[in-house]
Design a protein around this motif. Structure first.
Motif, mmCIF file in Angstrom:
data_model
loop_
_atom_site.group_PDB
_atom_site.id
_atom_site.type_symbol
_atom_site.label_atom_id
_atom_site.label_comp_id
_atom_site.label_asym_id
_atom_site.label_seq_id
_atom_site.Cartn_x
_atom_site.Cartn_y
_atom_site.Cartn_z
ATOM 1 N N GLU A 147 0.837 -1.200 0.000
ATOM 2 C CA GLU A 147 0.000 0.000 0.000
ATOM 3 C C GLU A 147 0.872 1.251 0.000
ATOM 4 O O GLU A 147 1.851 1.357 0.750
ATOM 5 C CB GLU A 147 -0.928 0.020 1.223
ATOM 6 N N ILE A 148 0.520 2.191 -0.866
ATOM 7 C CA ILE A 148 1.263 3.448 -0.972
ATOM 8 C C ILE A 148 0.527 4.511 -0.175
ATOM 9 O O ILE A 148 -0.659 4.796 -0.426
ATOM 10 C CB ILE A 148 1.402 3.894 -2.444
ATOM 11 N N ARG A 149 1.209 5.076 0.798
ATOM 12 C CA ARG A 149 0.587 6.104 1.633
ATOM 13 C C ARG A 149 0.442 7.406 0.847
ATOM 14 O O ARG A 149 1.199 7.674 -0.097
ATOM 15 C CB ARG A 149 1.446 6.369 2.864
ATOM 16 N N TYR B 256 4.547 10.489 2.958
ATOM 17 C CA TYR B 256 5.606 9.870 3.757
ATOM 18 C C TYR B 256 6.382 10.978 4.453
ATOM 19 O O TYR B 256 6.800 11.954 3.819
ATOM 20 C CB TYR B 256 6.551 9.061 2.864
ATOM 21 N N SER B 257 6.543 10.841 5.756
ATOM 22 C CA SER B 257 7.239 11.870 6.522
ATOM 23 C C SER B 257 7.954 11.216 7.699
ATOM 24 O O SER B 257 7.763 10.028 7.976
ATOM 25 C CB SER B 257 6.243 12.914 7.043
ATOM 26 N N THR C 137 7.269 7.435 9.306
ATOM 27 C CA THR C 137 8.262 6.444 8.851
ATOM 28 C C THR C 137 9.414 6.252 9.839
ATOM 29 O O THR C 137 10.091 5.246 9.789
ATOM 30 C CB THR C 137 8.862 6.840 7.477
ATOM 31 N N GLY C 138 9.650 7.218 10.691
ATOM 32 C CA GLY C 138 10.754 7.104 11.644
ATOM 33 C C GLY C 138 12.073 7.582 11.051
ATOM 34 O O GLY C 138 12.141 8.057 9.920
ATOM 35 N N TYR D 71 9.847 8.068 1.190
ATOM 36 C CA TYR D 71 9.109 7.104 0.366
ATOM 37 C C TYR D 71 10.021 5.955 -0.075
ATOM 38 O O TYR D 71 9.705 4.781 0.137
ATOM 39 C CB TYR D 71 8.529 7.834 -0.848
ATOM 40 N N ILE D 72 11.178 6.284 -0.656
ATOM 41 C CA ILE D 72 12.079 5.242 -1.188
ATOM 42 C C ILE D 72 12.607 4.345 -0.081
ATOM 43 O O ILE D 72 12.652 3.116 -0.217
ATOM 44 C CB ILE D 72 13.255 5.883 -1.970
ATOM 45 N N GLU D 73 13.001 4.926 1.027
ATOM 46 C CA GLU D 73 13.561 4.104 2.110
ATOM 47 C C GLU D 73 12.497 3.183 2.714
ATOM 48 O O GLU D 73 12.770 2.021 3.025
ATOM 49 C CB GLU D 73 14.191 4.986 3.191
ATOM 50 N N THR D 74 11.278 3.695 2.847
ATOM 51 C CA THR D 74 10.196 2.855 3.379
ATOM 52 C C THR D 74 9.837 1.751 2.399
ATOM 53 O O THR D 74 9.652 0.588 2.780
ATOM 54 C CB THR D 74 8.953 3.721 3.687
#
Length: 518
Positions: A12-14, A17-18, A22-23, A373-376
């Motif tokens: 699933e794409i949120r 992303y922040s 995401t941490g 986004y990419i890291e998650t």
């Protein structure tokens, strides 16, 4: 409230992303274990990826003309496509070869054909990739025999044979022998090349065809890395040094249209392979590096409005480069219609060159690193891929999973689901299920004449009439004896091709020993 959006892998794409959702993001340096950010500290600042164009059709003489054209246009390495009879171990004069000679690649029956294929090209000076699997050991023997004729230093030869038989059982179908003897031939190649061809990539473990058969991005890396693990374990059982042969393993991945999922896939695959190799006993960082070739996605290209494929290939090229590929082939826009015309091949190559020299994508290492986004997405792709690998391990590894039909069933299920989404308009394919045109502008295709088979048959007749029949027969018997005795086959196969034994004759000898896989 907008409806949920998912990648083809079901992630699933949120909407946003922040840091809050995401941490913290922790990144190791590129060129360091586990190589998420790339296998070289400076990546393309030091050296661009190798620009290849996959080509081969008709006779060796005709393909040779295309290779010289591509080299004149800036190609850095050759990539050879073989016809179907060559891939499954039949000479051009075999009854099962009728209608297929020279059609999806070049016909190679003997050392004379390989010499014609590379006429005017010094093998020591060019990197050659060969997309060949069940007969990879024979094609490599032809190549080595030609290199010796040219006076080349075998220690300097660079290139790759695909040599990945497991994905043939799972996705593609150009196998000959059952899995276990096929694995034995592959480890023979590992062993021989470690001593004789130290710079040669002895296998290109291929997710490309798994993806073309309908898998998702997650399945592509999970099944490919599982296959890679099986090859490493087979080599270890043969007593080979993981820190030696591990450096000569390479991978082959697909690039599809979801730019961000593809970049995440490449980054996750590097990280996962480093950990797999470390767990299997590798201590040399170079043996833990996942180096890979990418090809843009043939199955994503459409026969409808084929010029739209130039845009698709451009995005896929960017995904491969942002994901850190070492080598790249870009498909022609006419891929869904025919073999590429010269114009289509040139535009495909120019696409790579524009990305390399005009976009800035090669100017810094791992440009998308640190993106929430990419890291998650990298983390989520990795997690889902590990889940599949654990299932395969529980079955006893890739060979067992293939024998039980698990991998094939998973791919088929994904392919069916994707097709349903296209038919139901849940997934939009521009020009296919939306934005169609009433009348298409015809695109000239590239056609292969059936008379090529007659040309190859005449060459085979001449070869068999002029060779030393006793030497050829003795060479084939040596291969048979070594196969029975479980001795390394490579020296005897090289001797056989030097004595003008044909590809079909060598494959048939081993059919007699190993049988055929049904």
């Amino acid at each position: 409230m907008s409806k949920p959006v998912f990648t083809d892998s079901g992630i699933e794409i949120r909407t946003l992303y922040s840091k809050e959702n995401t941490g913290d993001i922790k990144l190791e340096a590129p060129g360091e274990f586990p190589f998420t950010r790339g296998v070289q500290p400076d990546m393309y600042r030091g050296k661009l990826w190798t620009m290849r164009q996959y080509a081969g059709f008709s006779t060796a003489e005709e393909s040779n003309k295309r290779y010289h054209y591509l080299l004149s246009q800036g190609v850095m390495g050759l990539s050879v496509a073989f016809d179907l009879p060559t891939q499954i171990g039949y000479d051009s004069d075999h009854s099962l070869s009728e209608g297929e000679v020279g059609k999806v690649g070049v016909a190679i029956d003997s050392i004379d054909d390989i010499e014609a294929l590379f006429k005017g090209i010094r093998l020591e000076d060019v990197s050659t990739s060969m997309t060949i699997n069940s007969t990879a050991f024979i094609l490599l023997s032809f190549y080595v025999a030609l290199a010796k004729r040219q006076g080349a230093d075998l220690k300097k030869l660079t290139g790759t044979i695909q040599n990945d038989i497991l994905k043939e059982y799972a996705a593609r179908g150009t196998y000959i022998y059952p899995p276990k003897p096929s694995m034995r031939i592959i480890t023979d190649i590992f062993q021989w090349c470690s001593a004789e061809l130290p710079k040669w990539n002895t296998i290109s473990i291929s997710g490309y065809h798994i993806r073309e058969a309908g898998s998702t991005a997650v399945q592509e890396i999970a099944f490919t890395l599982s296959n890679g693990k099986a090859y490493v374990q087979a080599a270890l059982e043969k007593g080979l040094d993981i820190n030696v042969f591990g450096k000569r393993l390479s991978f082959f991945f697909n690039a599809h249209n979801n730019l961000f999922e593809e970049v995440a896939k490449f980054r996750a695959a590097r990280r996962m392979w480093a950990r797999i190799m470390k767990d299997l006993g590798a201590t040399d960082p170079k043996a833990m590096m996942l180096r890979f070739h990418t090809q843009t996605g043939g199955s994503t290209l459409t026969a409808q409005q084929p010029l739209n494929n130039i845009a698709r290939v451009t995005m896929q090229t960017l995904a491969a480069v942002l994901g850190g590929t070492q080598s790249l082939h870009t498909n022609g826009y006419d891929e869904a219609l025919s073999l590429p015309t010269e114009e289509a091949a040139r535009i495909a190559l120019r696409t790579q060159q524009i990305v390399a020299f005009e976009t800035g994508a090669a100017d810094t290492v791992d440009p998308l690193a640190g993106s929430y986004y990419i890291e998650t997405l990298t983390k989520e792709v990795e997690e889902k891929a590990w889940q599949l690998i654990e299932k395969i391990d529980a079955m006893g590894g890739s060979v067992s999973a293939i024998e039980q039909g698990f991998i094939q069933d998973e791919i088929a299920r994904s392919a069916y689901q994707y097709q349903r989404q296209v038919e139901n308009h849940e997934k939009i394919i521009v020009g296919v299920n939306k934005f169609q045109v009433e009348q298409e502008t015809p695109i000239p295709g590239f056609r292969i004449d059936d008379s090529i088979r007659e040309h190859q048959v005449e060459k085979l007749k001449k070869l068999r009439a002029t060779r030393d029949a006793a030497k050829a027969s003795a060479s084939l018997e040596t291969i048979r004896q070594r196969a029975i005795a479980n001795e390394n086959l490579m020296p005897s196969v090289i001797e056989a091709v030097e004595n003008y034994c044909t590809l079909g004759e060598i494959a048939d000898v081993l059919r007699g020993v190993f049988g055929e896989y049904k």
